[in-house]
Design a protein around this motif. Structure first.
Motif, PDB file in Angstrom:
ATOM      1  N   ASP A   1      58.402 -40.529   2.799  1.00 32.31           N
ATOM      2  CA  ASP A   1      57.418 -41.672   3.218  1.00 32.31           C
ATOM      3  C   ASP A   1      56.317 -41.036   2.519  1.00 32.31           C
ATOM      4  O   ASP A   1      55.168 -40.591   3.208  1.00 32.31           O
ATOM      5  N   LEU A   2      56.093 -41.470   1.265  1.00 37.65           N
ATOM      6  CA  LEU A   2      54.992 -41.019   0.346  1.00 37.65           C
ATOM      7  C   LEU A   2      54.070 -42.154   0.528  1.00 37.65           C
ATOM      8  O   LEU A   2      54.427 -43.393   0.375  1.00 37.65           O
TER       9      LEU A   2
ATOM     10  N   PRO B   1      55.213 -45.206  -8.779  1.00 33.34           N
ATOM     11  CA  PRO B   1      55.367 -46.563  -7.955  1.00 33.34           C
ATOM     12  C   PRO B   1      55.986 -46.564  -6.400  1.00 33.34           C
ATOM     13  O   PRO B   1      57.012 -46.962  -6.257  1.00 33.34           O
ATOM     14  N   THR B   2      55.190 -45.701  -5.704  1.00 36.26           N
ATOM     15  CA  THR B   2      55.887 -45.267  -4.339  1.00 36.26           C
ATOM     16  C   THR B   2      56.144 -46.559  -3.557  1.00 36.26           C
ATOM     17  O   THR B   2      57.039 -46.681  -2.948  1.00 36.26           O
ATOM     18  N   ALA B   3      54.879 -47.502  -3.413  1.00 34.63           N
ATOM     19  CA  ALA B   3      55.138 -48.537  -2.567  1.00 34.63           C
ATOM     20  C   ALA B   3      56.075 -49.437  -3.168  1.00 34.63           C
ATOM     21  O   ALA B   3      56.966 -50.189  -2.363  1.00 34.63           O
ATOM     22  N   LYS B   4      55.971 -49.973  -4.386  1.00 30.23           N
ATOM     23  CA  LYS B   4      57.193 -50.781  -4.920  1.00 30.23           C
ATOM     24  C   LYS B   4      58.551 -50.248  -4.985  1.00 30.23           C
ATOM     25  O   LYS B   4      59.339 -50.934  -4.773  1.00 30.23           O
TER      26      LYS B   4
ATOM     27  N   LYS C   1      59.697 -48.200  -2.499  1.00 31.21           N
ATOM     28  CA  LYS C   1      60.039 -48.191  -1.157  1.00 31.21           C
ATOM     29  C   LYS C   1      60.559 -49.766  -0.879  1.00 31.21           C
ATOM     30  O   LYS C   1      61.504 -49.943  -0.122  1.00 31.21           O
ATOM     31  N   ALA C   2      59.460 -50.369  -1.080  1.00 33.97           N
ATOM     32  CA  ALA C   2      59.551 -52.241  -0.662  1.00 33.97           C
ATOM     33  C   ALA C   2      61.101 -52.515  -1.373  1.00 33.97           C
ATOM     34  O   ALA C   2      61.893 -53.388  -0.786  1.00 33.97           O
ATOM     35  N   ARG C   3      61.258 -52.484  -2.745  1.00 34.79           N
ATOM     36  CA  ARG C   3      62.200 -52.974  -3.314  1.00 34.79           C
ATOM     37  C   ARG C   3      63.708 -52.222  -2.928  1.00 34.79           C
ATOM     38  O   ARG C   3      64.962 -52.768  -2.721  1.00 34.79           O
ATOM     39  N   LEU C   4      63.564 -50.825  -2.622  1.00 37.72           N
ATOM     40  CA  LEU C   4      64.952 -50.082  -2.203  1.00 37.72           C
ATOM     41  C   LEU C   4      65.251 -50.727  -0.865  1.00 37.72           C
ATOM     42  O   LEU C   4      66.261 -50.843  -0.517  1.00 37.72           O
ATOM     43  N   VAL C   5      64.405 -50.851   0.031  1.00 33.56           N
ATOM     44  CA  VAL C   5      64.723 -51.330   1.611  1.00 33.56           C
ATOM     45  C   VAL C   5      65.391 -52.840   1.483  1.00 33.56           C
ATOM     46  O   VAL C   5      66.182 -53.286   2.085  1.00 33.56           O
ATOM     47  N   SER C   6      64.784 -53.520   0.568  1.00 32.41           N
ATOM     48  CA  SER C   6      65.321 -55.123   0.532  1.00 32.41           C
ATOM     49  C   SER C   6      66.621 -54.970   0.020  1.00 32.41           C
ATOM     50  O   SER C   6      67.426 -55.737   0.022  1.00 32.41           O
ATOM     51  N   MET C   7      66.928 -54.339  -1.255  1.00 34.12           N
ATOM     52  CA  MET C   7      68.143 -54.189  -1.962  1.00 34.12           C
ATOM     53  C   MET C   7      69.164 -53.537  -1.244  1.00 34.12           C
ATOM     54  O   MET C   7      70.286 -53.754  -1.254  1.00 34.12           O
TER      55      MET C   7
END
Length: 526
Positions: free
Chosen positions: A356-357, A382-385, A387-393
């Motif tokens: 959780d960076l 690109p920590t935020a991008k 995490k957000a893309r990994l959660v959705s995918m």
């Protein structure tokens, strides 16, 4: 969920789409100006008045799409203002703390003191920067209180490009074409219960695309009920089955048509809100192990761990390149995460563990000093991008995401796992060891390994000090507490014997115990 397809439009279709987009774009510009003037005093009555004003020139559905897009754009700008104010306050606090320290003063973490600036010139430059940040914060707070946002339909990048056409190699006509294409408005929200899920921009199951024209452009219609039927057909390839299921059931589907001037192509994007995925319990997600991932600036280091916290198989690395345009960087991240998800499915795991960076405050010079290379490295991370893309995918693949505390994962991983996992045929890197540490923390096991036990001829034959503490044990990741007692452990702890006491040592003439001892009589039966 959004899918995109190319439109092979004719010259007539392109002319009609451009005219409709420019007309609705002019209405969207006026509505954005009206919304900005309202500020924070917006309510349902003012929104209804804006919608009625737009309905006179277009239609109720077009007006609803325009007002919704305007409100979303205004809210996004407000969130940007809040984020910028928080960043400015953090910068001012950090600079003022360093300005208050003497020149060349060292930092003291225990006392909560930061280091001072090295020279008088640097102190003077930072004081001027602090004053400039105060002015920026005051202006931003005034805009925030008044509800005033600064938004450009078409993007500020194109506005700045207008002043530097020679540098970017564009003529004025080419820039004007890009500017007009960016300000087109051809978007319509879906409606549940309507035919094919959308009444304004409709795409049938055979791919036939039609648009309900605004009232002012009704003379362009070539189909009944004021509609224009395009010659081009739509053919979605990605998730086409899900899209057909939605339009067959008359569920809401939103559409957006845009023009890519650089490539000379038209595209249509269909989007909808997917069904919420049920949250998998943590114990069930970790029952089959976990794939731990250490995020880096150029690759993802992954390693599979079983349910007992042991690394299995071989470490994997998923490379990506974050140079180039924003579209290239986004595609690189998407491809790397796709390979990661496919690897997780092949392994049979149901969860991915990540750190959780958050490097929002770590890119400033006040935190990392003059190490410009490291600051640039952190800024491009690109920590935020990710995490957000990994959660959705991952939600689409029924894979759970477990976020863990990133504290000391790289340090303890390299200290306790890099060397034991390195062999003649496998070279374990620091990032691979960090992935193991992340996975063990997600599974509830400690990261640090106990010291190896002594050999059998060193009096500790039965106590195995490499045993890990259980997940329920408190302070299990701290060093093993020192057990009191003599070095030979011939005296149980707590008997009062000390290591420096001569009577506690096996020396001639002295007993090894403080208490008296006598041998019991042998039984006569033997």
């Amino acid at each position: 969920m959004a899918i995109r397809a190319r439109l092979h439009v004719s010259s007539t279709d392109a002319a009609v789409l451009t005219e409709v987009g420019m007309f609705m774009g002019s209405l969207a510009v006026g509505d954005l100006a009206a919304r900005s003037r309202q500020g924070v005093s917006r309510d349902s009555a003012t929104w209804a008045a804006r919608k009625r004003e737009l309905t006179r020139s277009s239609s109720a559905r077009w007006a609803g799409s325009v007002t919704k897009a305007t409100d979303d754009q205004w809210a996004l700008a407000r969130r940007g203002q809040a984020a910028e104010m928080a960043w400015l306050k953090g910068q001012i606090t950090r600079i003022e703390a360093r300005l208050a320290r003497p020149l060349g003063a060292k930092a003291d973490k225990r006392a909560g003191l930061v280091r001072g600036y090295a020279t008088r010139s640097e102190w003077h430059a930072k004081s001027r920067r602090c004053s400039a940040l105060h002015d920026r914060l005051a202006a931003l707070e005034a805009d925030w209180a008044a509800g005033r946002v600064r938004v450009v339909r078409g993007g500020k990048k194109l506005v700045r490009m207008r002043q530097h056409l020679d540098d970017v190699g564009l003529s004025q006509s080419e820039w004007r074409e890009r500017w007009q294409a960016a300000r087109l408005f051809l978007a319509a929200d879906g409606e549940a219960g309507k035919r094919y899920g959308n009444e304004t921009i409709r795409v049938t199951d055979t791919g036939q695309l039609s648009i309900r024209l605004p009232a002012a452009l009704a003379h362009l219609a070539n189909a009944p009920h004021g509609r224009y039927m395009l010659d081009a057909t739509v053919a979605f390839t990605y998730r086409a089955g899900e899209w057909r299921d939605r339009i067959a059931a008359a569920r809401a589907v939103a559409y957006r048509i845009h023009h890519d001037v650089v490539r000379g192509r038209w595209y249509v994007t269909a989007s909808w809100k997917p069904t919420p995925v049920p949250v998998l319990p943590l114990d069930a997600a970790l029952a089959r192990g976990v794939v731990a991932v250490d995020m880096n600036d150029d690759h993802l280091a992954a390693w599979r761990l079983d349910a007992h916290g042991n690394p299995v198989h071989e470490p994997r690395r998923f490379l990506y390149d974050l140079s180039g345009s924003a579209q290239h960087r986004d595609a690189q991240i998407r491809h790397a995460l796709t390979r990661l998800l496919h690897y997780t499915r092949r392994c049979g795991a149901a969860a991915i563990a990540v750190e959780d960076l958050d490097f929002t405050d770590s890119a400033s010079r006040e935190r990392h000093g003059r190490n410009k290379r490291f600051r640039r490295l952190v800024s491009r991370f690109p920590t935020a991008k990710l995490k957000a893309r990994l959660v959705s995918m991952a939600a689409e693949q029924d894979i759970a995401i477990v976020a863990v505390d990133p504290a000391y994962t790289s340090r303890w991983g390299a200290q306790h796992w890099q060397r034991p996992l390195t062999s003649k045929n496998r070279k374990t890197t620091r990032h691979d060891a960090a992935a193991v540490a992340i996975g063990r923390r997600a599974l509830g096991y400690s990261i640090r390994r106990r010291a190896a036990p002594p050999r059998n001829d060193q009096s500790d034959r039965y106590g195995h000090r490499t045993a890990q503490a259980g997940p329920e044990t408190r302070r299990r990741e701290e060093p093993r507490p020192r057990i009191p007692g003599p070095r030979t452990r011939s005296v149980p702890p707590g008997c009062g014997a000390k290591a420096g006491d001569q009577r506690a040592q096996h020396r001639p003439g002295y007993a090894a115990e403080h208490t008296s001892w006598s041998q019991d009589a042998f039984p006569l039966s033997l």
